[in-house]
Design a protein around this motif. Structure first.
Motif, PDB file in Angstrom:
ATOM      1  N   UNK A 111       0.963  -1.284   0.082  1.00 23.58           N
ATOM      2  CA  UNK A 111       0.074  -0.023   0.084  1.00 23.58           C
ATOM      3  C   UNK A 111       0.992   1.243   0.049  1.00 23.58           C
ATOM      4  N   UNK A 112       1.930   1.375   0.817  1.00 19.37           N
ATOM      5  CA  UNK A 112       2.670   2.436   1.031  1.00 19.37           C
ATOM      6  C   UNK A 112       3.274   2.852  -0.388  1.00 19.37           C
ATOM      7  N   UNK A 113       3.979   1.572  -0.716  1.00 13.74           N
ATOM      8  CA  UNK A 113       4.954   1.876  -1.868  1.00 13.74           C
ATOM      9  C   UNK A 113       4.176   1.852  -3.386  1.00 13.74           C
ATOM     10  N   UNK A 114       2.783   1.874  -3.219  1.00 11.08           N
ATOM     11  CA  UNK A 114       1.878   1.598  -4.632  1.00 11.08           C
ATOM     12  C   UNK A 114       2.439   2.938  -5.359  1.00 11.08           C
ATOM     13  N   UNK A 115       2.480   2.833  -6.514  1.00 14.15           N
ATOM     14  CA  UNK A 115       2.888   3.834  -7.599  1.00 14.15           C
ATOM     15  C   UNK A 115       1.862   5.011  -7.399  1.00 14.15           C
ATOM     16  N   UNK A 116       2.391   6.144  -7.103  1.00 14.67           N
ATOM     17  CA  UNK A 116       1.588   7.203  -7.193  1.00 14.67           C
ATOM     18  C   UNK A 116       0.685   7.623  -6.142  1.00 14.67           C
ATOM     19  N   UNK A 117       0.831   6.845  -4.944  1.00 17.80           N
ATOM     20  CA  UNK A 117      -0.041   7.075  -4.045  1.00 17.80           C
ATOM     21  C   UNK A 117       0.394   8.042  -2.695  1.00 17.80           C
ATOM     22  N   UNK A 118       1.723   7.906  -2.201  1.00 17.40           N
ATOM     23  CA  UNK A 118       2.272   8.516  -1.160  1.00 17.40           C
ATOM     24  C   UNK A 118       3.594   9.500  -1.630  1.00 17.40           C
ATOM     25  N   UNK A 119       3.465  10.747  -1.759  1.00 17.55           N
ATOM     26  CA  UNK A 119       4.450  11.529  -2.251  1.00 17.55           C
ATOM     27  C   UNK A 119       5.723  11.397  -1.377  1.00 17.55           C
ATOM     28  N   UNK A 120       5.544  11.183  -0.352  1.00 15.88           N
ATOM     29  CA  UNK A 120       7.007  11.233   0.341  1.00 15.88           C
ATOM     30  C   UNK A 120       8.014   9.918  -0.269  1.00 15.88           C
ATOM     31  N   UNK A 121       7.030   8.982  -0.512  1.00 14.97           N
ATOM     32  CA  UNK A 121       7.981   7.984  -1.139  1.00 14.97           C
ATOM     33  C   UNK A 121       8.722   8.121  -2.359  1.00 14.97           C
ATOM     34  N   UNK A 122       7.820   8.799  -3.346  1.00 11.77           N
ATOM     35  CA  UNK A 122       8.561   9.472  -4.475  1.00 11.77           C
ATOM     36  C   UNK A 122       9.615  10.518  -4.304  1.00 11.77           C
TER      37      UNK A 122
END
Length: 161
Positions: free
Chosen positions: A80-91
């Motif tokens: 869920x956290x690393x799903x593409x385009x979902x959480x800007x802090x991951x990107x």
């Protein structure tokens, strides 16, 4: 050995061991998550709501867990956290930096410790937050942002939908 004798023997052993057996069993039964899940969830909570109240932090954790339970999203906390385009802090790399800080012990006090507490509550199945004297169910919320069109709930600086 008969079933009755086995039960009596088990009861006798547990009485001899006292509360140590029941406490350990209760804690093990209550904990439904791994240390890795706590680390991941606490880190994303801090990235998204580190400057918010505990209710805001817990609400973010509940959204992640709602997505995990939904068939429309990945079925793991990390997915869920690393799903593409979902959480800007991951990107943007902030999430990775927070994971390192967690590993280095930064999540033991202050706002980050609150994030750990919120993560454990969400991972344990808590689906409500208390804010402004009200208990609010978070079961139906799958999205949050500081500006969310047609939001149904606002906690701190976040809109939830």
């Amino acid at each position: 050995m008969s079933f009755k004798k086995a039960v009596v023997l088990l009861l006798a052993v547990s009485m001899l061991l006292g509360t140590a057996l029941t406490t350990t069993t209760a804690e093990a039964a209550k904990k439904k998550y791994t240390n890795r899940e706590v680390k991941l969830l606490a880190s994303i909570i801090f990235c998204e709501a580190g400057n918010q109240s505990y209710a805001g932090k817990l609400a973010v954790g509940c959204v992640v867990m709602n997505r995990k339970r939904s068939h429309s999203f990945p079925n793991s906390v990390e997915g869920v956290i690393r799903q593409r385009g979902q959480f800007s802090p991951v990107r943007q790399g902030k999430f990775s930096r927070e994971l390192k800080k967690y590993k280095n012990g930064a999540y033991k006090k202050g706002a980050r410790a609150q994030c750990v507490r919120a993560a454990k509550a969400a991972l344990s199945g808590q689906t409500y937050v208390r804010t402004r004297g009200k208990k609010i169910s978070m079961r139906k919320y799958h999205f949050f942002s500081t500006r969310l069109h047609r939001a149904k709930l606002r906690i701190g600086a976040h809109d939830f939908k």
